[in-house]
Design a protein around this motif. Structure first.
Motif, PDB file in Angstrom:
ATOM      1  N   LYS A 105       0.833  -1.197   0.000  1.00 34.18           N
ATOM      2  CA  LYS A 105       0.000   0.000   0.000  1.00 34.18           C
ATOM      3  C   LYS A 105       0.871   1.251   0.000  1.00 34.18           C
ATOM      4  O   LYS A 105       1.817   1.371   0.782  1.00 34.18           O
ATOM      5  CB  LYS A 105      -0.901  -0.006   1.240  1.00 34.18           C
ATOM      6  N   GLY A 106       0.574   2.167  -0.915  1.00 33.96           N
ATOM      7  CA  GLY A 106       1.310   3.420  -0.997  1.00 33.96           C
ATOM      8  C   GLY A 106       2.514   3.387  -1.917  1.00 33.96           C
ATOM      9  O   GLY A 106       3.115   4.426  -2.191  1.00 33.96           O
ATOM     10  N   VAL A 107       2.880   2.209  -2.413  1.00 36.02           N
ATOM     11  CA  VAL A 107       4.035   2.082  -3.306  1.00 36.02           C
ATOM     12  C   VAL A 107       3.555   2.125  -4.752  1.00 36.02           C
ATOM     13  O   VAL A 107       2.742   1.303  -5.171  1.00 36.02           O
ATOM     14  CB  VAL A 107       4.812   0.766  -3.043  1.00 36.02           C
ATOM     15  N   LYS A 126      14.145   6.279  -2.834  1.00 34.06           N
ATOM     16  CA  LYS A 126      13.093   5.861  -1.910  1.00 34.06           C
ATOM     17  C   LYS A 126      12.504   4.507  -2.331  1.00 34.06           C
ATOM     18  O   LYS A 126      12.218   3.665  -1.487  1.00 34.06           O
ATOM     19  CB  LYS A 126      11.989   6.925  -1.850  1.00 34.06           C
ATOM     20  N   LYS A 127      12.335   4.320  -3.633  1.00 32.50           N
ATOM     21  CA  LYS A 127      11.751   3.071  -4.123  1.00 32.50           C
ATOM     22  C   LYS A 127      12.625   1.877  -3.751  1.00 32.50           C
ATOM     23  O   LYS A 127      12.129   0.840  -3.290  1.00 32.50           O
ATOM     24  CB  LYS A 127      11.535   3.147  -5.637  1.00 32.50           C
ATOM     25  N   PHE A 128      13.935   2.007  -3.953  1.00 29.40           N
ATOM     26  CA  PHE A 128      14.799   0.868  -3.647  1.00 29.40           C
ATOM     27  C   PHE A 128      15.013   0.698  -2.138  1.00 29.40           C
ATOM     28  O   PHE A 128      15.237  -0.414  -1.668  1.00 29.40           O
ATOM     29  CB  PHE A 128      16.124   0.973  -4.407  1.00 29.40           C
ATOM     30  N   GLN A 129      14.906   1.773  -1.387  1.00 34.16           N
ATOM     31  CA  GLN A 129      14.942   1.607   0.069  1.00 34.16           C
ATOM     32  C   GLN A 129      13.715   0.823   0.538  1.00 34.16           C
ATOM     33  O   GLN A 129      13.829  -0.091   1.367  1.00 34.16           O
ATOM     34  CB  GLN A 129      14.970   2.968   0.759  1.00 34.16           C
ATOM     35  N   GLY A 167      15.522  13.186   6.672  1.00 27.55           N
ATOM     36  CA  GLY A 167      14.876  14.441   6.295  1.00 27.55           C
ATOM     37  C   GLY A 167      15.408  15.060   5.018  1.00 27.55           C
ATOM     38  O   GLY A 167      14.874  16.090   4.570  1.00 27.55           O
ATOM     39  N   LYS A 168      16.439  14.467   4.408  1.00 25.87           N
ATOM     40  CA  LYS A 168      16.996  15.024   3.175  1.00 25.87           C
ATOM     41  C   LYS A 168      16.059  14.739   1.997  1.00 25.87           C
ATOM     42  O   LYS A 168      15.387  13.710   1.929  1.00 25.87           O
ATOM     43  CB  LYS A 168      18.364  14.415   2.873  1.00 25.87           C
ATOM     44  N   ASP A 169      16.042  15.692   1.061  1.00 26.12           N
ATOM     45  CA  ASP A 169      15.262  15.523  -0.166  1.00 26.12           C
ATOM     46  C   ASP A 169      16.104  14.735  -1.153  1.00 26.12           C
ATOM     47  O   ASP A 169      17.129  15.223  -1.644  1.00 26.12           O
ATOM     48  CB  ASP A 169      14.901  16.900  -0.740  1.00 26.12           C
ATOM     49  N   VAL A 170      15.689  13.502  -1.446  1.00 30.59           N
ATOM     50  CA  VAL A 170      16.474  12.627  -2.321  1.00 30.59           C
ATOM     51  C   VAL A 170      15.622  12.218  -3.508  1.00 30.59           C
ATOM     52  O   VAL A 170      14.387  12.261  -3.448  1.00 30.59           O
ATOM     53  CB  VAL A 170      16.987  11.382  -1.570  1.00 30.59           C
ATOM     54  N   TYR A 193      19.135   7.824 -10.809  1.00 35.76           N
ATOM     55  CA  TYR A 193      19.372   8.128  -9.391  1.00 35.76           C
ATOM     56  C   TYR A 193      19.691   9.595  -9.138  1.00 35.76           C
ATOM     57  O   TYR A 193      20.214   9.946  -8.088  1.00 35.76           O
ATOM     58  CB  TYR A 193      20.509   7.253  -8.855  1.00 35.76           C
ATOM     59  N   GLY A 194      19.374  10.443 -10.106  1.00 38.44           N
ATOM     60  CA  GLY A 194      19.695  11.852  -9.943  1.00 38.44           C
ATOM     61  C   GLY A 194      21.066  12.199 -10.492  1.00 38.44           C
ATOM     62  O   GLY A 194      21.645  13.217 -10.091  1.00 38.44           O
TER      63      GLY A 194
END
Length: 625
Positions: A183-185, A304-307, A296-299, A265-266
Motif C-alpha cells: 500500500k502506498g508504493v 526511496k523506491k529501492f529503500q 529528512g533530506k530531499d532525495v 538516481y539523480g
C-alpha cells in the motif's frame, strides 16, 4: 579480554556497526545484543532455479516440461544440512525476485513477457519484473510462491544458514509490472515526466519523440526462432528509455542489456550529481552518522523506491543482499540505503559487484558496503597463474596493496557470471583448481564464496540454448550434471559421484571448515614468497608460500600451482617472522591441517626458520605450528 575490546574486534572483522546476533529475526527488537567472536564467512551461491532439477535431458532451448526446473521446496532440511556441513555460513539464493520469463502464468494474474526483450526462455535473473514477489517458476504452487519462499527463509535459518538475495538497483526489466506493490508504493515510472530526457525524480531516462526498437542480429532469433504470439520483432515502449548498460539509443545493440532499462538516481546526462553529497570526512563516519545525515533530506524518487524494496525483504527475514553492478549507481545512494538497512538489521550482509579498484574505498567507506568482489585483482591473477600466463608472486603485491580493506574483498573462483573453475577455459580440471582454492580461501580474512557444483567439479559443458558452454546457463532450463549426481534424486548423499568427485567435495569441506575455526584466518598476513624465490634452491615457478598468524595460532601455507612438477626444497621463514612469533632456536613440529597426515619439522637456527617440504603437483599444505 574486556567486553569493549571484544566489541571493537567484532566491528573490525564484520564491517558492521555491531555484531548483535539475535536468536531469531522476529525477536530482534526484544533481545539484548549478543556479541559473537569474529570468524570467517563462507557464502554458498546457488542458482535457485537449477539446484533441485533432476531432469538430465538438457535439450537446447528446452521448456520446463522438457528440461525440468528446481523449486524452493527442493531445499529440504537434508539439503541445507549438507550445505551447512560443507563449511557454509550464508546461502545466496540467486534469481529469486520475479524476473521476466517466457511462460504463461496469466491465470495467476501475471502478464506474459515478450521474447523480443527476454534473454533465453527462462529469462535473466537481472531483469526483475516485480520486486515485491518471487519467480513463479520456483514454486510448486505459483499462487503461493511468496509463502513458499518465506518458508525457505525460515528453513534456512533453522538449519543455521543466513539468507542472501539479489537486488539490482541499476536496471529493471523493460516489462516491469508491480502486481504486488505494498500500500502506498507506486510502480517505477508511474509519475515520470516522459516528455524530457531527464528529471531528478523520474525513475528512468527517456529518448523523447522516439519509440523503442528491438535490436536485431543475423545470428540471433528469440527462442531460437520458435513461434510465439508475442515474438514479432516489436515491443511497445514510447518514448524509448535508456537501456540498462547506459545505451542512449532508441534501438540498442544486440550486445547491450536491451532487456532492461536504466534507473535514474539523480545523475544528470552530463554526469553531474543532482542530490545532496556527503560532507568531507564521512568516509570515517559510522552507520548511525550516515543514517542521521540522510534523515529528512530531499532525495530522488528512485532512492526511496529501492529503500522500500530492501526494507521489505529485511522484514521478511532476508539477512542481506548481493547488489548487481553496484558501481553504476552513485555511492551516495548506497550510503542512504545501506545505513537504513543496518539500522534495521546491524548484522545484514551487504555484498557489491564493483570492478574498479580506484573506487573500492569509496564504496566501502562512503557507500557502507560490507564486501566487494575481489575479481580484477586476486581472481584474475589466480586465473592467469593456472593458465601459465603469470607467476604466483604477484599475489603478494595484491594482498599488501589491499591491506587496509582486505577484509572487505570477497574471494571467489566460480560464480554465475564467470567461466566454471573446472572448465577447459579456466583451470581445465577440478584438481588443477585446488591450489587456487586454498590460496583464495586462506590468504585473507575476507569471506570466501563458492558456486554450487564447484565442490564436485562442475565444468559447465552444456549448450543450453541462449547460454553456451563454460558457464552454467542462467538464461535456460537446464540440468547441472555433477551437482545432480551429488543431489541423488533428493537424497543429497553424493552416492553416484565418482571417487574423484567425492574426494574433491571432501577437500572443499576440509578447507572451508578449517577456515571457519582458524583464529589465524582473521590475523596477520606476511608473504615469504620473495625471500624463497631469491634464496631457496629448487623453489619451482609454481610454488607460492605465505604465513598467517594470530596470538593463538601460527600457520605456514605452501601451495603448488604446477599440475606436472613435484617439488622438494627447504622453505625459509625469515628472521623477522621468527622474531614476531617469539620462537627461540630449536626444533618445532608442524602439522598439515587439510588432511592431518603430514608432519614437518621447523628448525630455527640463528633466528631463521627452515623446513623441508616435498609437495606434489596441485598439492597444498596448511602447516600449523
Amino acid at each position: 579480554m574486556n567486553k569493549k575490546i571484544v566489541l571493537l574486534l567484532a566491528i573490525a572483522f564484520t564491517g558492521s556497526s555491531t555484531l548483535a546476533q539475535k536468536k531469531s529475526f522476529a525477536l530482534m527488537k526484544k533481545s539484548e545484543p549478543v556479541v559473537e567472536q569474529p570468524k570467517k564467512t563462507v557464502v554458498y551461491q546457488v542458482f535457485t532455479r537449477l539446484f533441485g532439477n533432476t531432469n538430465t535431458t538438457n535439450k537446447p532451448w528446452g521448456t520446463i516440461e522438457e528440461n525440468g526446473v528446481g523449486k524452493f521446496n527442493d531445499f529440504t532440511d537434508v539439503a541445507l544440512q549438507e550445505i551447512k556441513k560443507l563449511g557454509v555460513t550464508h546461502i545466496w539464493y540467486t534469481g529469486v525476485p520475479h524476473h521476466a520469463v517466457i511462460r504463461d502464468y496469466t491465470k495467476f494474474g501475471i502478464s506474459n513477457d515478450d521474447p523480443d526483450v527476454v534473454k533465453g526462455r527462462a529469462g535473466s535473473p537481472y531483469a526483475v519484473k516485480d520486486y515485491y514477489n518471487v519467480n513463479p517458476d520456483l514454486a510448486v504452487d505459483p499462487a503461493k510462491r511468496l509463502e513458499e519462499f518465506e518458508a525457505l527463509i525460515a528453513r534456512s535459518h533453522a538449519n543455521g544458514l543466513k539468507v542472501i538475495i539479489d537486488i539490482v538497483p541499476n536496471h529493471i526489466a523493460r516489462n516491469y509490472k508491480g502486481l504486488n506493490n505494498p500500500k502506498g508504493v507506486k510502480d517505477f515510472g508511474a509519475d515520470d515526466k516522459v516528455s524530457v530526457e531527464y528529471d531528478r525524480d523520474n525513475n528512468f531516462y527517456y529518448i523523447p519523440g522516439k519509440a523503442f526498437e528491438v535490436p536485431t542480429s543475423p545470428d540471433y532469433k528469440p527462442l531460437n526462432g520458435e513461434k510465439n504470439t508475442l515474438s514479432d520483432g516489436k515491443f511497445s515502449e514510447y518514448p524509448a528509455k535508456w537501456t540498462g548498460n547506459g545505451s542512449r539509443l532508441a534501438k540498442p545493440d544486440i550486445n547491450d542489456w536491451y532487456e532492461t532499462v536504466k534507473v535514474n538516481y539523480g545523475i544528470r546526462p552530463d554526469g553531474t550529481k543532482d542530490f545532496p553529497e556527503l560532507p568531507e570526512g564521512f568516509d570515517k563516519k559510522s552507520i548511525e552518522e550516515h543514517a542521521a545525515f540522510w534523515k529528512g533530506k530531499d532525495v530522488p524518487n528512485s532512492w526511496k523506491k529501492f529503500q522500500d524494496i530492501a526494507l521489505y525483504w529485511i522484514e521478511k527475514g532476508v539477512d542481506g543482499f548481493r547488489y548487481d553492478m553496484a558501481e553504476m549507481v552513485p555511492y551516495e545512494f548506497w550510503s542512504y540505503l545501506n545505513s537504513s538497512i543496518k539500522i534495521k538489521n546491524p548484522n545484514a550482509f551487504l555484498l557489491a559487484e564493483v570492478y574498479n579498484p580506484k573506487e573500492y574505498r569509496n564504496y566501502i567507506h562512503l557507500g557502507k558496503m560490507d564486501y566487494l568482489y575481489d575479481k580484477v585483482e586476486t581472481y584474475d591473477h589466480l586465473k592467469a597463474v593456472i593458465q601459465g600466463k603469470a607467476l604466483p608472486d604477484g599475489l603478494s603485491d595484491i594482498q599488501n596493496n589491499l591491506q587496509d580493506i582486505e577484509h572487505h574483498m570477497l574471494h571467489f573462483l566460480d560464480n554465475h557470471d564467470e567461466q566454471r573453475l573446472a572448465s577447459p577455459e579456466f583451470a581445465g580440471t577440478p584438481e588443477k583448481g585446488k591450489p587456487l582454492m586454498v590460496v583464495s580461501a586462506t590468504i585473507s580474512s575476507s569471506p570466501t564464496m563458492i558456486y554450487f557444483g564447484q565442490e564436485v567439479g562442475e565444468a559447465g559443458n552444456e549448450d543450453a540454448g541462449f547460454g553456451k558452454r563454460s558457464r552454467t546457463s542462467i538464461f535456460d532450463y537446464v540440468g547441472v550434471p555433477n551437482h545432480q549426481r551429488w543431489m541423488n534424486e533428493g537424497k543429497f548423499n553424493g552416492e553416484p559421484l565418482s571417487e574423484s568427485e567425492k574426494s574433491l567435495r571432501d577437500f572443499y569441506s576440509r578447507l572451508l571448515n578449517f577456515t571457519l575455526t582458524s583464529d589465524a584466518m582473521l590475523g596477520s598476513f606476511r608473504e615469504i614468497q620473495s625471500i624463497n624465490r631469491e634464496q631457496t634452491a629448487n623453489y619451482d615457478p609454481g610454488i607460492y608460500s605465505f604465513v598467517r598468524w594470530s596470538s593463538t595460532e601460527k600457520l605456514i601455507i605452501v601451495t603448488n600451482f604446477s599440475w606436472i612438477t613435484e617439488s622438494k626444497f627447504v622453505l625459509k621463514i625469515p628472521a623477522k617472522i621468527i622474531s614476531e612469533w617469539k620462537l627461540q632456536d630449536g626444533v618445532y613440529e608442524t602439522k598439515d591441517q587439510l588432511y592431518n597426515n603430514e608432519t614437518v619439522t621447523l628448525k630455527v637456527i640463528d633466528g631463521e626458520g627452515y623446513m623441508k617440504v616435498k609437495i606434489k603437483p596441485s598439492e597444498s599444505f596448511i602447516f600449523k605450528l
